[in-house]
Scaffold this active site. Sequence first.
Site, PDB file in Angstrom:
ATOM      1  CG  ASP A  87      -1.945   1.127   1.190  1.00  0.00           C
ATOM      2  OD1 ASP A  87      -2.185   1.691   0.116  1.00  0.00           O
ATOM      3  OD2 ASP A  87      -2.459   1.478   2.264  1.00  0.00           O
ATOM      4  CE1 TYR A  88       6.882   2.281   0.783  1.00  0.00           C
ATOM      5  CE2 TYR A  88       6.491   0.010   0.090  1.00  0.00           C
ATOM      6  CZ  TYR A  88       7.199   0.933   0.840  1.00  0.00           C
ATOM      7  OH  TYR A  88       8.220   0.512   1.651  1.00  0.00           O
ATOM      8  CD  GLU A  89      -2.072   5.485   0.340  1.00  0.00           C
ATOM      9  OE1 GLU A  89      -2.266   6.699   0.553  1.00  0.00           O
ATOM     10  OE2 GLU A  89      -2.786   4.580   0.807  1.00  0.00           O
ATOM     11  CG  HIS A  90       3.081   9.606  -0.618  1.00  0.00           C
ATOM     12  ND1 HIS A  90       2.303  10.611  -1.153  1.00  0.00           N
ATOM     13  CD2 HIS A  90       2.439   9.203   0.521  1.00  0.00           C
ATOM     14  CE1 HIS A  90       1.259  10.825  -0.370  1.00  0.00           C
ATOM     15  NE2 HIS A  90       1.323   9.977   0.650  1.00  0.00           N
TER      16      HIS A  90
END
Length: 306
Positions: free
Chosen positions: A154-157
């Site tokens: 769940d990496y978002e950046h």
Amino acid sequence: MSSSKLQLSLLILQVIFITSSVIQAASANTKLFREYIGAEGNNVSFSDVPIYPQVHFHFILSFAIDYTNSSTPKSTNGNFNVFWDTVNLNPSHVSSIQAQNPHVKIAMSLGGDTVNGNHFVFFNPTSINSWVRNAIDSITQIVREYNLDGIDIDYEHFKADPDTFAECIGRLLYYLIQNKIVSFTSIAPYEDDSVQPHYLALWRKYGHLIDYVNFQFYAYKKGTTISQFMGYFETQSSNYKGGKILVSFGTDGSGGLSPKNGFLKACSMLKDQGKLHGIFIWSADDSKEANFRYEKQSQALLASID
């Protein structure tokens, strides 16, 4: 062959084809329910959450992050630390919920949005090889300490390009699966020009290693209609072709199609189409105040699948 016999044969083949198609569509529905837990510091425990015995239930601990635990956290190039609520969600709690509910599995999610709500979590590898090596060592240690079943991404950046992300995560998943460290995997993308390309690159090259796509439909705008939601689902099913796209909503006041505005109706429509691969909620921490009302409703719907 006479004309009547030929027509009869064609009719039989047509019936077989239609029946087969219906069976295949129905088999696409699953009773999978997943919920993120532990990220908000709301003192929620596994035992607080209602668990229907008729569904397959996955808790997803949120989050393990490759950052330091200091007051000014820094990236550690794949050396993951536990950032979820370890007071209420420690290894003994995992063992207890697994013993009480054999159909419950526990995963952990990597990355997330921020560290302690203040600092963005960036995917920022020094190199592919070093990140993968460090990630394998640190994640394996956490999985074994907590006796976990799966892993979620769940990496978002990002401070790395999509291809680097795909290689790092893909090699990590391959190792964890091949060595039987985890038994299932998932990714948690959403529609954003700075996010989606990374996950699509991962899917194109390593999609065969990914069991579930926890698509963040709650990242769409508030006020999403049922019609729009169904369109979004079809778009993402095309993007992650062949994947099990799980539908979702947030209990934190985020966007997308909410249960109040027809989320469960949309789920019933997908169920009728044989496309309800599962439901997940963000998050148990936010649902506690409302006594997990929507968790109960979602699981009741999944339990009704034949």
